[in-house]
Design an enzyme around this catalytic site. Structure first.
Site, PDB file in Angstrom:
ATOM      1  N   LYS A 184       0.870  -1.174   0.000  1.00 16.39           N
ATOM      2  CA  LYS A 184       0.000   0.000   0.000  1.00 16.39           C
ATOM      3  C   LYS A 184       0.913   1.232   0.000  1.00 16.39           C
ATOM      4  CE  LYS A 184      -2.805   3.370   1.206  1.00 16.39           C
ATOM      5  NZ  LYS A 184      -2.294   4.764   1.331  1.00 16.39           N
ATOM      6  N   GLY A 237       6.776   5.690   8.005  1.00 15.52           N
ATOM      7  CA  GLY A 237       5.974   6.902   8.006  1.00 15.52           C
ATOM      8  C   GLY A 237       6.050   7.599   9.344  1.00 15.52           C
ATOM      9  N   SER A 238       5.043   8.379   9.634  1.00 19.89           N
ATOM     10  CA  SER A 238       5.057   9.206  10.844  1.00 19.89           C
ATOM     11  C   SER A 238       4.809   8.370  12.094  1.00 19.89           C
ATOM     12  CB  SER A 238       3.987  10.295  10.754  1.00 19.89           C
ATOM     13  OG  SER A 238       2.688   9.736  10.876  1.00 19.89           O
ATOM     14  N   THR A 239       5.293   8.893  13.206  1.00 17.56           N
ATOM     15  CA  THR A 239       5.084   8.224  14.490  1.00 17.56           C
ATOM     16  C   THR A 239       3.600   8.169  14.831  1.00 17.56           C
ATOM     17  OG1 THR A 239       7.261   8.890  15.290  1.00 17.56           O
ATOM     18  CG2 THR A 239       5.609   8.347  16.954  1.00 17.56           C
ATOM     19  N   GLY A 242       2.067   5.427  12.834  1.00 13.84           N
ATOM     20  CA  GLY A 242       2.633   4.180  13.338  1.00 13.84           C
ATOM     21  C   GLY A 242       1.989   3.738  14.641  1.00 13.84           C
ATOM     22  N   GLU A 259       9.567   1.869  10.787  1.00 13.67           N
ATOM     23  CA  GLU A 259      10.534   2.953  10.749  1.00 13.67           C
ATOM     24  C   GLU A 259       9.726   4.238  10.786  1.00 13.67           C
ATOM     25  OE1 GLU A 259      12.895   5.784   8.046  1.00 13.67           O
ATOM     26  OE2 GLU A 259      12.741   3.779   7.140  1.00 13.67           O
ATOM     27  N   CYS A 293      13.929  11.154   6.928  1.00 16.09           N
ATOM     28  CA  CYS A 293      13.833  10.976   8.378  1.00 16.09           C
ATOM     29  C   CYS A 293      15.202  10.874   9.035  1.00 16.09           C
ATOM     30  CB  CYS A 293      13.000   9.741   8.698  1.00 16.09           C
ATOM     31  SG  CYS A 293      13.619   8.249   7.888  1.00 16.09           S
ATOM     32  N   GLU A 391       9.399  16.894  14.340  1.00 11.06           N
ATOM     33  CA  GLU A 391       9.879  16.612  12.989  1.00 11.06           C
ATOM     34  C   GLU A 391       9.185  17.536  11.997  1.00 11.06           C
ATOM     35  OE1 GLU A 391      10.936  12.674  10.416  1.00 11.06           O
ATOM     36  OE2 GLU A 391       8.929  12.746  11.276  1.00 11.06           O
TER      37      GLU A 391
END
Length: 486
Positions: A184, A237-239, A242, A259, A293, A391
């Site tokens: 995806k 992707g983003s925290t 995630g 990650e 990142c 970030e």
């Protein structure tokens, strides 16, 4: 370049999307590159079911068969590097050099690497163990094997900042270990992943082993994660996203490899080679407009060289060529979208309000089109500012001074992130001493370079698990113990 309008790839077939298509824009020109299919939830579930059906036969293929397929795919991608890179450049806004060398070429290299990886030993003989008689069986000597088995069906949710290297870094080791996958891609630039699927199909990947579903709506990714046919989720992707995926995986006891965000600290000591440090940190401004990142976006610099470093970084940023990523001399291209450009600009304005000094940048370049932000350097920052702690994911660097080694380590570790940090010092012993004290998954010493066999992943909220090199083979496998009387 003609607009590319692929179909969904499910069970080895190209399938018309239930939800129509949505446009993909070139971030540099704001023109339409193509249209991505909008999958329905049912189509996502169908892709996961196809992967489940294909898992048994694919997991039983020999390592040599899997290696041959991956090797053929690498060759096909390499031969089509120029047209593939043109599409990647157009949908991401990356420069031509980046699209060719760091996106498509790295994707091909990862298929080649895991063609070899499929042949790496998957069993380890353990030392015989002498057991006394007990409730679990008779006394005697017992041999054992530790065997790496495929996990099953893996959903690969990929990031927008590298639509070749990132998906290939998930798909290739997963296939090498005998897993099947549902990919995806990020909604902003999913077209390149369909080119990857075409290459894999031509290389001989059996139907259902690789599936690709796309969509602009969150429901597409949610279905790819919560499907009961999925055993593992690999996410970049983003925290924030995630964390949501982890909650779903927790309910289903699904394996996770994540990650997530980064806010890398570059610790520059007063004995550092400033030219090396400036060149390394400068990649934050230049490489893919800071949308990486691993970027050293927090620059912690010892006071004795603070002013010199700020001056040199400002000069570096001011001379970067910003503009059309297809032009040969361009170093900094656009951000991925108008929304992301606005987000990055809001952080620059926030930095001003927090008391940071904008040394260079902070404005839009004088270009008629495109989602551009000029490379921006913020000085006079403190570690409690949001521009230092959060970030930004753009060409923005914040500088924070420190007095000594203890303060430098404390400032670096005072972050919810811990992906990759960097240490610049002429004292190699100190550099390695400091590196071991940093709470980060990786540390660069006098470099921002990477070793592509070294484990990659983050501490704290920067991720779960490790991949790259042989560590990716471990990530996409389960350990099984086989014990027998000897």
């Amino acid at each position: 370049m003609n607009a590319y309008e692929p179909k969904l790839f499910i069970g080895g077939e190209w399938v018309e999307p239930d939800g129509g298509r949505y446009e993909i824009l070139d971030p540099a020109t704001e023109t339409v590159v193509g249209a991505a299919p909008e999958a329905s939830r049912d189509q996502v579930y169908a892709a996961c079911a196809a992967a489940r059906e294909a898992f048994g036969p694919w997991s039983r293929t020999s390592p040599e068969e899997r290696a041959a397929v991956l090797d053929r795919a690498a060759g096909l991608v390499q031969r089509a590097l120029v047209p593939y890179a043109e599409l990647a450049r157009a949908e991401t806004g990356a420069t031509t050099a980046t699209a060719r060398g760091m996106q498509v070429a790295v994707g091909a290299a990862r298929f080649r690497r895991y063609a070899r990886g499929a042949l790496e030993p998957a069993e380890e003989a353990l030392l015989p163990q002498v057991n006394q008689a007990g409730p679990m069986g008779r006394a005697g000597v017992f041999g054992a094997l530790a065997v790496r088995q495929p996990v099953g069906v893996v959903t690969c949710v990929t990031s927008y900042n590298n639509p070749w290297a990132n998906p290939a870094g998930k798909v290739a080791p997963a296939l090498a270990m005998g897993n099947t996958v549902v990919v995806k891609p990020a909604p902003q630039d999913p077209l390149s992943v369909f080119r990857m699927a075409e290459a894999l199909a031509e290389a001989g990947v059996p139907p259902g082993v690789v599936n690709v579903v796309t969509g602009s709506a969150p429901a597409v990714g949610e279905a790819a994660v919560d499907s009961p046919d999925v055993d593992m989720v690999s996410f970049t992707g983003s925290t924030e996203v995630g964390r949501s995926i982890a909650e779903v995986c927790g309910r289903g006891m699904k394996r996770q490899l994540m990650e997530l965000g980064g806010k890398g600290a570059a610790l520059v000591f007063d004995d550092a080679d400033l030219a090396v440090a400036v060149a390394g940190i400068g990649t934050t401004f230049s490489f893919y407009s800071g949308q990486i990142c691993t970027a050293p976006t927090r620059v912690l610099v010892q006071r004795a060289v603070h002013d010199r470093l700020v001056e040199q970084l400002a000069a570096y940023a001011a001379h970067l060529a910003v503009g059309d990523p297809a032009a040969p001399g361009t170093v900094v291209g656009p951000l991925i979208s108008a929304a992301h450009r606005d987000r990055v600009e809001s952080y620059v304005e926030l930095g001003r309000k927090e008391g940071a000094r904008v040394v260079v940048g902070g404005e839009r370049p004088p270009l008629e089109r495109g989602f551009y932000v000029a490379p921006t350097l913020l000085a006079d920052c403190t570690n409690d500012m949001r521009v230092v702690r959060e970030e930004i994911f753009g060409p923005v660097v914040a500088v924070v001074p420190f007095d000594d080694e203890e303060e430098a380590v404390a400032l670096a570790n005072d972050s919810e992130y811990g992906l990759i940090d960097y240490v610049f010092s002429g004292d190699v012993a100190r550099a390695f001493r400091v590196a071991r004290r940093l709470r980060a998954g990786g540390v660069g010493v006098n470099t921002v370079g990477r070793n592509m066999e070294a484990p990659f992943g983050g501490f704290k909220r920067s991720g779960v698990g490790r991949d790259v090199g042989s560590y990716a083979l471990h990530a996409y496998s389960e350990l099984q113990a086989i014990v027998w009387p000897g």
